[in-house]
Scaffold this active site. Sequence first.
Site, mmCIF file in Angstrom:
data_model
loop_
_atom_site.group_PDB
_atom_site.id
_atom_site.type_symbol
_atom_site.label_atom_id
_atom_site.label_comp_id
_atom_site.label_asym_id
_atom_site.label_seq_id
_atom_site.Cartn_x
_atom_site.Cartn_y
_atom_site.Cartn_z
ATOM 1 N N GLY B 42 0.828 -1.259 0.014
ATOM 2 C CA GLY B 42 0.168 -0.079 -0.081
ATOM 3 C C GLY B 42 0.789 1.201 0.065
ATOM 4 O O GLY B 42 1.766 1.251 0.729
ATOM 5 N N GLY B 44 -0.791 4.583 -0.020
ATOM 6 C CA GLY B 44 -1.171 5.845 0.292
ATOM 7 C C GLY B 44 -0.837 6.417 1.445
ATOM 8 O O GLY B 44 0.635 6.379 1.687
ATOM 9 N N ALA B 46 -0.575 6.462 4.659
ATOM 10 C CA ALA B 46 0.271 5.511 5.511
ATOM 11 C C ALA B 46 1.481 4.717 4.934
ATOM 12 O O ALA B 46 2.585 4.709 5.371
ATOM 13 C CB ALA B 46 -0.719 4.452 6.299
ATOM 14 N N GLY B 47 1.343 4.017 3.515
ATOM 15 C CA GLY B 47 2.315 3.232 3.061
ATOM 16 C C GLY B 47 3.515 4.143 2.594
ATOM 17 O O GLY B 47 4.526 3.696 2.748
ATOM 18 N N SER B 286 -17.279 17.551 0.936
ATOM 19 C CA SER B 286 -16.665 17.699 2.338
ATOM 20 C C SER B 286 -17.298 18.116 3.340
ATOM 21 O O SER B 286 -18.026 19.083 3.299
ATOM 22 C CB SER B 286 -15.097 18.555 1.876
ATOM 23 O OG SER B 286 -14.570 19.079 3.259
ATOM 24 N N ARG B 332 -19.975 13.389 12.908
ATOM 25 C CA ARG B 332 -20.773 12.692 11.666
ATOM 26 C C ARG B 332 -21.707 11.597 12.143
ATOM 27 O O ARG B 332 -22.752 11.815 11.386
ATOM 28 C CB ARG B 332 -19.581 12.000 10.921
ATOM 29 C CG ARG B 332 -18.657 12.947 10.365
ATOM 30 C CD ARG B 332 -17.439 12.233 9.718
ATOM 31 N NE ARG B 332 -16.588 13.269 8.755
ATOM 32 C CZ ARG B 332 -15.374 13.026 8.516
ATOM 33 N NH1 ARG B 332 -14.965 11.961 8.477
ATOM 34 N NH2 ARG B 332 -14.896 14.105 7.725
ATOM 35 N N HIS B 424 -18.396 5.910 4.422
ATOM 36 C CA HIS B 424 -17.188 6.692 3.929
ATOM 37 C C HIS B 424 -15.852 6.066 4.384
ATOM 38 O O HIS B 424 -14.973 6.287 4.016
ATOM 39 C CB HIS B 424 -17.570 8.085 4.636
ATOM 40 C CG HIS B 424 -16.367 8.954 4.478
ATOM 41 N ND1 HIS B 424 -16.021 9.301 3.272
ATOM 42 C CD2 HIS B 424 -15.661 9.581 5.295
ATOM 43 C CE1 HIS B 424 -15.022 10.243 3.328
ATOM 44 N NE2 HIS B 424 -14.765 10.413 4.817
ATOM 45 N N GLU B 448 -5.788 3.346 7.619
ATOM 46 C CA GLU B 448 -7.065 3.274 7.802
ATOM 47 C C GLU B 448 -7.320 1.487 8.038
ATOM 48 O O GLU B 448 -8.093 0.943 8.467
ATOM 49 C CB GLU B 448 -8.166 3.371 6.627
ATOM 50 C CG GLU B 448 -9.786 3.371 6.836
ATOM 51 C CD GLU B 448 -10.403 3.790 5.749
ATOM 52 O OE1 GLU B 448 -9.804 5.019 4.837
ATOM 53 O OE2 GLU B 448 -11.429 3.666 5.799
ATOM 54 N N LEU B 464 -6.220 11.284 7.729
ATOM 55 C CA LEU B 464 -5.191 11.663 7.296
ATOM 56 C C LEU B 464 -3.828 11.950 8.166
ATOM 57 O O LEU B 464 -2.772 11.583 7.988
ATOM 58 C CB LEU B 464 -5.206 13.133 6.302
ATOM 59 C CG LEU B 464 -6.429 13.119 5.416
ATOM 60 C CD1 LEU B 464 -6.286 14.538 4.985
ATOM 61 C CD2 LEU B 464 -6.265 12.171 4.286
HETATM 62 C C1 LIG Z 1 -14.009 10.907 -0.515
HETATM 63 C C2 LIG Z 1 -13.050 10.751 0.793
HETATM 64 C C3 LIG Z 1 -12.600 12.138 1.469
HETATM 65 C C4 LIG Z 1 -12.010 11.969 2.604
HETATM 66 N N1 LIG Z 1 -11.722 13.254 3.288
HETATM 67 C C5 LIG Z 1 -10.878 13.113 4.469
HETATM 68 C C6 LIG Z 1 -10.251 14.436 5.031
HETATM 69 O O1 LIG Z 1 -10.581 15.507 4.467
HETATM 70 N N2 LIG Z 1 -9.416 14.243 6.024
HETATM 71 C C7 LIG Z 1 -9.403 13.000 6.589
HETATM 72 O O2 LIG Z 1 -8.835 13.099 7.536
HETATM 73 N N3 LIG Z 1 -9.644 11.967 5.979
HETATM 74 C C8 LIG Z 1 -10.456 11.935 4.967
HETATM 75 N N4 LIG Z 1 -10.887 10.848 4.248
HETATM 76 C C9 LIG Z 1 -10.299 9.344 4.861
HETATM 77 C C10 LIG Z 1 -8.879 9.330 4.397
HETATM 78 O O3 LIG Z 1 -8.525 9.540 3.031
HETATM 79 C C11 LIG Z 1 -8.391 7.740 4.354
HETATM 80 O O4 LIG Z 1 -8.722 7.003 5.633
HETATM 81 C C12 LIG Z 1 -6.952 7.613 4.256
HETATM 82 O O5 LIG Z 1 -6.482 8.342 3.152
HETATM 83 C C13 LIG Z 1 -6.584 6.363 4.002
HETATM 84 O O6 LIG Z 1 -5.218 6.038 3.869
HETATM 85 P P1 LIG Z 1 -4.328 4.836 3.947
HETATM 86 O O7 LIG Z 1 -3.093 5.148 3.538
HETATM 87 O O8 LIG Z 1 -4.743 4.220 5.149
HETATM 88 O O9 LIG Z 1 -5.077 3.850 2.636
HETATM 89 P P2 LIG Z 1 -5.413 4.164 1.103
HETATM 90 O O10 LIG Z 1 -5.059 5.625 0.876
HETATM 91 O O11 LIG Z 1 -6.605 3.800 0.865
HETATM 92 O O12 LIG Z 1 -4.178 3.222 0.357
HETATM 93 C C14 LIG Z 1 -4.428 2.107 0.438
HETATM 94 C C15 LIG Z 1 -3.353 1.312 -0.441
HETATM 95 O O13 LIG Z 1 -3.166 0.131 -0.503
HETATM 96 C C16 LIG Z 1 -2.919 -0.480 -1.751
HETATM 97 N N5 LIG Z 1 -3.421 -1.846 -1.647
HETATM 98 C C17 LIG Z 1 -4.618 -2.233 -1.083
HETATM 99 N N6 LIG Z 1 -4.982 -3.638 -1.041
HETATM 100 C C18 LIG Z 1 -3.771 -4.033 -1.681
HETATM 101 C C19 LIG Z 1 -3.702 -5.311 -2.029
HETATM 102 N N7 LIG Z 1 -4.093 -6.449 -1.732
HETATM 103 N N8 LIG Z 1 -2.011 -5.417 -2.693
HETATM 104 C C20 LIG Z 1 -1.446 -4.189 -2.941
HETATM 105 N N9 LIG Z 1 -1.688 -3.093 -2.752
HETATM 106 C C21 LIG Z 1 -2.992 -3.056 -2.061
HETATM 107 C C22 LIG Z 1 -3.649 0.506 -2.678
HETATM 108 O O14 LIG Z 1 -2.991 0.380 -3.922
HETATM 109 C C23 LIG Z 1 -3.167 1.708 -1.895
HETATM 110 O O15 LIG Z 1 -1.867 2.282 -2.223
HETATM 111 C C24 LIG Z 1 -11.655 10.804 3.075
HETATM 112 C C25 LIG Z 1 -11.927 9.716 2.458
HETATM 113 C C26 LIG Z 1 -12.734 9.511 1.346
HETATM 114 C C27 LIG Z 1 -13.336 8.285 0.735
#
Ligand SMILES: Cc1cc2nc3c(=O)[nH]c(=O)nc-3n(C[C@H](O)[C@H](O)[C@H](O)COP(=O)(O)OP(=O)(O)OC[C@H]3O[C@@H](n4cnc5c(N)ncnc54)[C@H](O)[C@@H]3O)c2cc1C
Lengths: 248, 660
Positions: B42, B44, B46-47, B286, B332, B424, B448, B464
Site C-alpha cells: 500500500g 497511500g 500510511a504506506g 467535504s 458525523r 465513508h 485505515e 489523514l
Molecule cells: C472521499 C473521501 C474524502 C476524505 N476526506 C478526508 C479528509 O478530509 N480528512 C481526513 O482526515 N480523512 C479523509 N478521508 C479518509 C482518508 O482519506 C483515508 O482514511 C486515508 O486516506 C486512508 O489512507 P491509507 O494510507 O490508510 O489507505 P489508502 O490511501 O486507501 O491506500 C491503500 C493502498 O493500499 C494498496 N492496496 C490495497 N490492497 C492491496 C493489495 N491487496 N495489494 C497491494 N496493494 C494494495 C492500494 O494500492 C493503495 O496504495 C476521506 C475519505 C474519502 C473516501
Amino acid sequence: MNLSLKVWRQKNANSEGKFQQYDVQGISEDMSFLEMFDVLNERLINEGESPVAFDHDCREGICGMCSMYINGEPHGPNKGVTTCQLHMRSFKSGDTITVEPWRAKAFPIVKDLAVNRSAFDRIIAAGGYVSVNTGNAQDANSLPIPKDNADDAFMAAACIGCGACVAACKNASAMLFTSAKISQLALLPQGQAERTMRAEKMVAQMDVEGFGACTNTGACEAECPKGISLENIARMNREYYGAVLSSK
Amino acid sequence: MSTILDAKIPSGAIGEKWTKFKSSVPLVNPANKRNIEVIVVGTGLAGASAAASLAELGYKVKAFCFQDSPRRAHSIAAQGGINAAKNYQNDGDSTYRLFYDTIKGGDYRAREANVHRLAEVSGSIIDQCVAQGVPFAREYGGLLSNRSFGGTQVQRTFYAAGQTGQQLLLGAYSALQRQVGLGNVTMMTRHEMMDVVMIDGKARGIIARDLISGKLERHFGHAVLLCTGGYGNVFYLSTNAMGSNVTAAWKAHRKGAFFANPCYTQIHPTCIPVSGDHQSKLTLMSESLRNDGRIWVPKKQNDNRPAVQIPEDERDYYLERRYPAFGNLVPRDIASRAAKERCDAGYGVGTSKMAVYLDYAEAILRYGKGEANKKGIQNASDEELQAMGKAVVKEKYGNLFDMYKQITGEDPYSVPMRIYPAVHYTMGGLWVDYNLMTTVPGLYALGEANFSDHGANRLGASALMQGLADGYFVLPYTIGAYLAGDIRTKAIPTDAPEFVEAEKAVQARIDQLMNIKGTKSVDYFHKKLGKIMWNECGMSRSEAGLKGAITEIQGLIKEFWSDVRIPGDADEFNPELEKAGRVADFLELGELMCIDALNRNESCGGHFREEFQTEDGEALRDDENYAYVAAWEFKEQSKFELHKEELVYENIKIAQRSYK
Ligand SMILES: Cc1cc2nc3c(=O)[nH]c(=O)nc-3n(C[C@H](O)[C@H](O)[C@H](O)COP(=O)(O)OP(=O)(O)OC[C@H]3O[C@@H](n4cnc5c(N)ncnc54)[C@H](O)[C@@H]3O)c2cc1C
Ligand code: SF4
Ligand code: FES
C-alpha cells in the site's frame, strides 16, 4: 438514450489492436461515461465475451487513473473534467462515440484502453521532490510564504498525472506535466536549494523516456482537466536554461 | 485470553509514555539496517510515508500497490483537511484537547495511549509536509490558514482548498519516489498482495500477483506492513475509490491476525444522494461545507415546493434545533442519523425524498457583507453583495461546488445542495498493539487498515493525521523493537517450502474461481451484498435484522462459489478476476461485521442498535459491559472467536457524549 461505440480492443502490449463496434441501449443522462462502460461490460460478461479493460479508481476526477481518448479528445469534449466526471448528458441519443487509449511511445498499452504511465513516476523520481528526511523539518510557520506564491504553487500542484497532455500533443511531449512539478517547487522557498539540479534531471529523464519535444501548440493546456497553464512551461524553460547555463 | 491481547502500552503518565518509549526502544545499527528488508503493501498516506521514512533510515524496502502509480492511492481523494494541535489560532488548542476530542468523538471506545501519541506527533506532520513543499492554504501574512471541522470547537484543521489528501499524498509520494530514485525502495505497481507467508509463526513475506501478466511472485521481508486502507466498499456503494478492498487485511486475518471492531463504520453525512441503479460509487461533499452551510428540511412533510420558495419560518434547521451548542458541526455519526431520522419521518427532499438541504444562501450574504466592509463599500446592492459573497465561497469551496454541478447538473451557488449520508470510512480494522503490530509477529498494520485511534467514530480530518502519524513518526520507531531482535536472520530464500506452499494455495484459489464458469457477474454479488449490509448493518441495526443478514450472506457465499462468471484468463490483465477475489473476501468480512454488530448490545458512535437508544433517540452506550475492543480470531469459515481488550480510561473521565 442509445449509442454506438467504436472501441479500441487490443489483447496486450504485443498484439495488434483494432476498433470494434458496440451498440448500447437505455443509457441514462445521469450516468457517468465510465458507468456507461459498466453497462456495456456487464452485457459483454453475460454474453460470454471479454469486457473492455480500462483504468479507473476514484471516479471523482482526482486520482488520474482514467484515461480515455474520446472522439479525438483526451477525457472527451468537456473542459476541465476527467473521463470519470464526464456525464452522458453531454451526448445525444444516436451519437457514435469513438474511444481509444492514450497513444504515446512512452505509454505502452497494457490492454484495450489501459496504458502504462510509469514513465511519469520515473520523472518524479529523477528530481520532483525536496530532499528532506522525516524529522528534519522546522516549525511550519517559521517560513511565511506570500499567499500569491502559495496559491500559484498550489495551482501547479493540482496536476493529477493523468497524461492527457501527452495524449493531446502531436509530439507526445510531457512538458506540461514535468513543468507543473518544477514550477510548484520553484515557486516555494523550500524548493530553492535543489532548484537547478531538479530542472536538469527531470528534463533529462523526460528525454530518456521517449517523450517528444515541445513545439508550443498549446494542445496540452487545452485538454488538461486540471487547468495546468502553459506559463508553467515558460517557467520551466527559464529554470532549465538557467540550470544549463549555471552548470556550464 | 488477555495474554494474547497485550497492547504493550508503556508504563508511566500519559504524556510521558511516548517520549519514554522512544528513548528506550532498542535501535538497529545502520550496518544491520542495510541487511533488513521490509515489505510495505500500500502506498497511500500510511504506506508512502512509512516506505519513504524506513528507506531514509537505511532499511531495504519493497513497496506494492495495485494502481499503475503509487500516487493514485485512495488517499488522493481526501478533500477537507488534516488536524494538528498547533494552536496557531491561539484559540485554546493543545495536545490534551486534541486527545480529549478524539477520545470523546470516538465515543469512548479508543485506546488512550495511542490517541495521546497521535495528538503529540500531529504538529510534526504539518512541519514535515510544509518542508516537502505541500502547498497548504495561507493567509495574506504568509502564515498557514486553519478551518474548523465537525466535532470540535477550535480551528485546528490545515487544508489545501478541497484537495488536501491529494497534496499530502503527493508530498509523501515525492519522498517515496526520491527513495526509489536513490535505489532504496523497489516499487512494484500493478501488483496485488494475495497472501501473507508465515515461517515459524512470523510474517516473512507475501505472495503477490503481477496484474499485467497474471504471474504469481514470492517476496521475502523481515517484516510486512499492511497499509492497505479501509473496507467501506463492502457496502458496494461508498465514497471509497472503486479498487479499495479488504483483501490484504482479510488474508492476514485468516493467517492469524485478529480483526477488531469490524462493525464500526462511518456513514458520512454530506454526500451526493444516489441517482439511480447504474450508480457505481457515491461522491462526498467535504464536511468542511458544514462550517458555512446550514442544513435543513421543510417543516411540512412531503413538501414539494422548490427550496427557494419555502419561507424561512417553514424550514427546520434540525441540527441547530436539536444540538444548539454544536449546531451544524456535530460529529458525523450524529449528523447522519439525524438526516436519516428526518427522511424516514417523511421530511426528505428531492425526487427520491432521501435527501436534506445544505444551504449556502446565508453564508454567501454574510461573506458578501464582510467583503463590502473590507473594501469600504457602503450601501452595496443585493446583487453586489451576492457577487462578492459568491467569490469568497468560490475561493473556499470552489472545486466542491464544481463537482456538485458536474454530477447533478444543478448550480449550488443558487439552489441549496441536496445531500444524504453515505458509507465513508471504517474505524474497524486489524487489531494492533501500541507498536502497530498485529497479533501475528512481524506483521504490522498502518492507516485505515488498523483499528487503532478512532474508537467507534472518527472525527473529520483525523484519518489523514493518523495515516501520516503512523507512517512518518510512529512505525519507524516502533518497528525497531521487533527488528532489533531479528538482525541475525538472513534473507530467507523464496524457494523455502512455506513460500512454495503459500503460492500453491493462492494458485488453487485462482483456479477455483476461474473454473466456476457460472452465470452471474462479480458485480451482481457485490451489489447484493451491499444491499444487505446497507439495510441491516448500516446506519441502524437490530438483532433480528442482523441475524437475517448473516443467514443471507452465508447463502450468498455459497451462490458466489457456485455461480460466479469470470471472463478471460488468469494469465492476463483481468480486472474481473481481481474484483472476484476482492468480493469473495468482502462476503466473509460482511458476515463478521454482522456478527460483531450483533455481539455489541449497545449503541456507540457509528454503531447504532435500535434496541439501545434513549427516549429522544440518542445512542445509549453500555460502559459497564462493552467498554472493550472486540478482536475476532478466525477459526474456520463462518467461525470466529471473540477476544476482548478492556479499555481503561485513566486520564479522561468517561461521560455521556453530549453535543447539546
Ligand atoms: C472521499 C473521501 C474524502 C476524505 N476526506 C478526508 C479528509 O478530509 N480528512 C481526513 O482526515 N480523512 C479523509 N478521508 C479518509 C482518508 O482519506 C483515508 O482514511 C486515508 O486516506 C486512508 O489512507 P491509507 O494510507 O490508510 O489507505 P489508502 O490511501 O486507501 O491506500 C491503500 C493502498 O493500499 C494498496 N492496496 C490495497 N490492497 C492491496 C493489495 N491487496 N495489494 C497491494 N496493494 C494494495 C492500494 O494500492 C493503495 O496504495 C476521506 C475519505 C474519502 C473516501
Ligand atoms: S498536466 Fe494536466 S493533463 Fe498533464 S498529467 Fe497533469 S493534470 Fe493531466
Ligand atoms: S477515475 Fe480517478 S480521475 Fe478518473
